[in-house]
Design an enzyme around this catalytic site. Structure first.
Site, PDB file in Angstrom:
ATOM      1  N   ASP A   9      -3.182 -19.987  38.630  1.00  0.00           N
ATOM      2  CA  ASP A   9      -2.788 -20.602  39.897  1.00  0.00           C
ATOM      3  C   ASP A   9      -4.034 -20.737  40.761  1.00  0.00           C
ATOM      4  O   ASP A   9      -4.894 -19.858  40.746  1.00  0.00           O
ATOM      5  CB  ASP A   9      -1.736 -19.716  40.608  1.00  0.00           C
ATOM      6  CG  ASP A   9      -0.940 -20.506  41.646  1.00  0.00           C
ATOM      7  OD1 ASP A   9      -1.568 -21.245  42.452  1.00  0.00           O
ATOM      8  OD2 ASP A   9       0.304 -20.387  41.652  1.00  0.00           O
ATOM      9  N   ASP A  10      -4.126 -21.859  41.477  1.00  0.00           N
ATOM     10  CA  ASP A  10      -5.319 -22.056  42.308  1.00  0.00           C
ATOM     11  C   ASP A  10      -5.212 -21.330  43.640  1.00  0.00           C
ATOM     12  O   ASP A  10      -6.195 -21.196  44.353  1.00  0.00           O
ATOM     13  CB  ASP A  10      -5.568 -23.560  42.543  1.00  0.00           C
ATOM     14  CG  ASP A  10      -4.362 -24.216  43.194  1.00  0.00           C
ATOM     15  OD1 ASP A  10      -3.221 -23.967  42.716  1.00  0.00           O
ATOM     16  OD2 ASP A  10      -4.549 -24.963  44.172  1.00  0.00           O
ATOM     17  N   GLU A 373      -3.131 -11.037 -23.865  1.00  0.00           N
ATOM     18  CA  GLU A 373      -2.017 -11.466 -24.716  1.00  0.00           C
ATOM     19  C   GLU A 373      -1.102 -10.284 -24.988  1.00  0.00           C
ATOM     20  O   GLU A 373      -0.507 -10.168 -26.051  1.00  0.00           O
ATOM     21  CB  GLU A 373      -2.532 -12.089 -26.025  1.00  0.00           C
ATOM     22  CG  GLU A 373      -3.903 -11.622 -26.459  1.00  0.00           C
ATOM     23  CD  GLU A 373      -3.888 -10.295 -27.185  1.00  0.00           C
ATOM     24  OE1 GLU A 373      -4.248  -9.284 -26.534  1.00  0.00           O
ATOM     25  OE2 GLU A 373      -3.510 -10.254 -28.374  1.00  0.00           O
TER      26      GLU A 373
HETATM   27  P1  GH3 Z   1      -4.757  -8.176 -32.742  1.00  0.00           P
HETATM   28  O1  GH3 Z   1      -3.813  -8.721 -33.779  1.00  0.00           O
HETATM   29  O2  GH3 Z   1      -5.409  -6.939 -33.191  1.00  0.00           O
HETATM   30  O3  GH3 Z   1      -4.057  -8.017 -31.441  1.00  0.00           O
HETATM   31  O4  GH3 Z   1      -5.901  -9.249 -32.590  1.00  0.00           O
HETATM   32  P2  GH3 Z   1      -6.140 -10.237 -31.383  1.00  0.00           P
HETATM   33  O5  GH3 Z   1      -7.073 -11.293 -31.802  1.00  0.00           O
HETATM   34  O6  GH3 Z   1      -4.823 -10.722 -30.863  1.00  0.00           O
HETATM   35  O7  GH3 Z   1      -6.751  -9.272 -30.275  1.00  0.00           O
HETATM   36  P3  GH3 Z   1      -8.067  -9.287 -29.470  1.00  0.00           P
HETATM   37  O8  GH3 Z   1      -7.890  -8.249 -28.425  1.00  0.00           O
HETATM   38  O9  GH3 Z   1      -9.259  -9.194 -30.375  1.00  0.00           O
HETATM   39  O10 GH3 Z   1      -8.136 -10.714 -28.762  1.00  0.00           O
HETATM   40  C1  GH3 Z   1      -7.352 -11.076 -27.703  1.00  0.00           C
HETATM   41  C2  GH3 Z   1      -7.853 -12.418 -27.208  1.00  0.00           C
HETATM   42  O11 GH3 Z   1      -7.024 -12.942 -26.194  1.00  0.00           O
HETATM   43  C3  GH3 Z   1      -9.230 -12.326 -26.600  1.00  0.00           C
HETATM   44  C4  GH3 Z   1      -9.135 -13.124 -25.337  1.00  0.00           C
HETATM   45  O12 GH3 Z   1     -10.162 -14.068 -25.226  1.00  0.00           O
HETATM   46  C5  GH3 Z   1      -7.813 -13.826 -25.454  1.00  0.00           C
HETATM   47  N1  GH3 Z   1      -7.197 -14.064 -24.144  1.00  0.00           N
HETATM   48  C6  GH3 Z   1      -6.985 -13.176 -23.155  1.00  0.00           C
HETATM   49  N2  GH3 Z   1      -6.376 -13.776 -22.103  1.00  0.00           N
HETATM   50  C7  GH3 Z   1      -6.213 -15.096 -22.439  1.00  0.00           C
HETATM   51  C8  GH3 Z   1      -5.658 -16.226 -21.763  1.00  0.00           C
HETATM   52  O13 GH3 Z   1      -5.179 -16.152 -20.619  1.00  0.00           O
HETATM   53  N3  GH3 Z   1      -5.640 -17.398 -22.408  1.00  0.00           N
HETATM   54  C9  GH3 Z   1      -6.169 -17.529 -23.663  1.00  0.00           C
HETATM   55  N4  GH3 Z   1      -6.109 -18.723 -24.241  1.00  0.00           N
HETATM   56  N5  GH3 Z   1      -6.710 -16.485 -24.321  1.00  0.00           N
HETATM   57  C10 GH3 Z   1      -6.733 -15.268 -23.725  1.00  0.00           C
HETATM   58 MG    MG Z   2      -3.521  -9.359 -30.036  1.00  0.00          MG
END
Ligand code: GH3
Ligand code: MG
Length: 457
Positions: A9-10, A373
């Site tokens: 307010d002025d 995985e």
């Molecule tokens: P195992 O039968 O003994 O489980 O062998 P594996 O090859 O499944 O296991 P390992 O742990 O050697 O490899 C897992 C792979 O999953 C390595 C990694 O690069 C891949 N990975 C992890 N996350 C992702 C993802 O989000 N996308 C993809 N495409 N690959 C992934």
């Molecule tokens: Mg595996």
């Protein structure tokens, strides 16, 4: 709940007067003698609410308000115009400039404090939401500020609760010019109607025949589905006490009869705009919570969520004497899939794997991507025998049907290994449960993969 109020307010005597009254109620007060100063203070986020004089030299209150509301940094600060002008046309001018409320000079103490309190509540709630939403802005979710500044507040869904035909037959068509409007002439149906209708605004007549309009407002405030829907009350001019009571229980704004057309429209727009803004903030918060507990690739829960939720599930099972089973699933030779077909193909497999998991478990089971995985499924009220059956079924659902990759042009065989464990005793640490499933998984891999192994008790 204290807030910092900016008094603009002025005329120094006016500032002093408001300052004294607000301080007596333990509000923190800052002051400005002109519009430019006020804008600076707001820009530095140094106040929660603005009480703004209309007639000031240089820049008048309407202009200050317009600028505050056009600035994404300040548009959410509630503005109350304090003015000797009190015709509906003046009020509409202020509302169009974006003002949230009006106080007429000389300002009554009770009304001043009631309004400031009610706006403080609103501001605190918005601040809280804004703060929580900041995280989602940071990870790229669109900030709602820009939209809020441009929202005209039209096209809302409004429920008008009014049992006087002479009144709603006049008000409904006025509102219908800018909004979707439903009329509920039966107050005892109104709450139900409001909860079902997904409205942006409730307009409630406080002068209902055989029903207390304020009771309806308070019920709407406590009901989950209507808690956040703004309420605009319409009151007879001689009932100040009821209006104040209404503001206390959460009525957002009010109009006095006879209702001025433009003021009705302007107040409805203000409420609807505000509702959309807070909704948007709330959605952002919801979204960021979901992002925080969800795995982006598969849409399953992530490890963080699983670990905190597993603890709860294990505790529940323990205290109710129910079994609980857990399995860790790991894709066999997944690295080879990546190496042979590429990382995108690997991602396709992970996504499809998640889909098949979801198809084979119950709603109360918890599935999550534990890492790379590796996946975990927690099954409440499931003993070892049943868990083994489920795991075996899942193993077959993977091995029995090849996975499509490269946009469906190729199909590859995938197998998984599963390690199983069950809660051994009440109070067993979740860590141990996971550990035993992991050891079982290791054995499944070691014994040749594509199989289910249960942990030894
Ligand atoms: P195992 O039968 O003994 O489980 O062998 P594996 O090859 O499944 O296991 P390992 O742990 O050697 O490899 C897992 C792979 O999953 C390595 C990694 O690069 C891949 N990975 C992890 N996350 C992702 C993802 O989000 N996308 C993809 N495409 N690959 C992934
Ligand atoms: Mg595996």
């Amino acid at each position: 709940m204290s807030a910092r109020i900016l008094v603009v307010d002025d005329i120094p005597a006016n500032v002093k007067l408001l300052e004294a009254r607000l301080s007596a109620e333990y509000f923190d007060v800052v002051t400005a003698a002109n519009g430019a100063q006020a804008l600076e203070i707001c820009d530095r986020a140094e106040c929660d609410i603005v009480l703004l004089d209309v007639m000031m030299p240089d820049m008048d209150g309407f202009e200050v308000c317009r600028r505050l509301k056009a600035n994404p940094k300040t548009h959410f600060i509630p503005v109350v115009m304090v003015t000797a002008l009190d015709s509906p046309a003046d009020r509409v001018r202020g509302l169009e400039a974006g003002a949230d409320d009006f106080l007429t000079k000389p300002v009554s103490d009770v009304v001043l404090i009631a309004r400031v309190r009610s706006l403080t509540r609103l501001k605190m709630m918005t601040d809280e939401l804004r703060m929580r939403a900041i995280t989602s802005f940071e990870i790229g979710v669109q900030a709602p500020e820009r939209e809020a500044v441009n929202d005209l507040g039209k096209g809302g869904r409004i429920l008008l609760v009014d049992d006087r035909p002479s009144s709603y037959e006049r008000l409904a068509p006025l509102l219908a010019a800018e909004h979707d409007i439903d009329v509920e002439p039966n107050p005892s149906e109104a709450l139900f109607h409001a909860a079902e209708g997904n409205y942006d605004l409730l307009i409630v007549s406080l002068g209902l025949e055989n029903f207390d309009g304020l009771r309806l407002c308070s019920q709407a405030r406590s009901l989950e589905r209507t808690r956040h829907v703004p309420i605009l009350a319409i009151a007879d001019a001689d009932n100040n006490a009821r209006l104040l009571r209404g503001l206390e229980i959460g009525v957002n704004d009010y109009l006095l009869r006879p209702v001025d057309k433009n003021e009705l429209l302007a107040r409805a727009r203000t409420q609807i705009r505000r509702r959309r803004y807070t909704d948007h903030l709330r959605d952002n918060v919801q979204h960021s919570i979901e992002m925080a507990i969800t795995d982006g690739l598969t849409g399953l829960h992530n490890r963080r969520y699983m670990e905190s939720h597993l603890a709860t599930l294990a505790e529940q099972a323990g205290s109710r004497g129910k079994p609980l089973a857990l399995m860790i699933l790991d894709i066999d030779f997944f690295k080879a899939i990546n190496d042979t077909y590429g990382h995108d193909a690997g991602d396709d497999v992970l996504r499809e794997f998640a889909v098949r998991i979801k198809k084979s478990i119950r709603g109360i089971d918890l599935a999550c991507r534990y890492g790379g995985e590796e996946f975990v499924i927690v099954m409440p009220e499931t003993d070892l025998q049943v868990a083994q059956m489920v795991a075996e079924r899942l193993r077959r659902a993977i091995a029995g049907e090849p996975f499509a990759i490269e946009k469906g042009t190729k199909r590859i065989a995938v197998t998984i290994s599963i390690g199983l464990s069950t809660l051994e005793r009440k109070g067993e640490a979740v860590r141990d449960l996971l550990k035993r499933a992991d050891t079982a998984l290791y054995r499944a891999k070691h014994d040749g993969r594509n199989r289910v192994v249960a942990a030894a008790a």
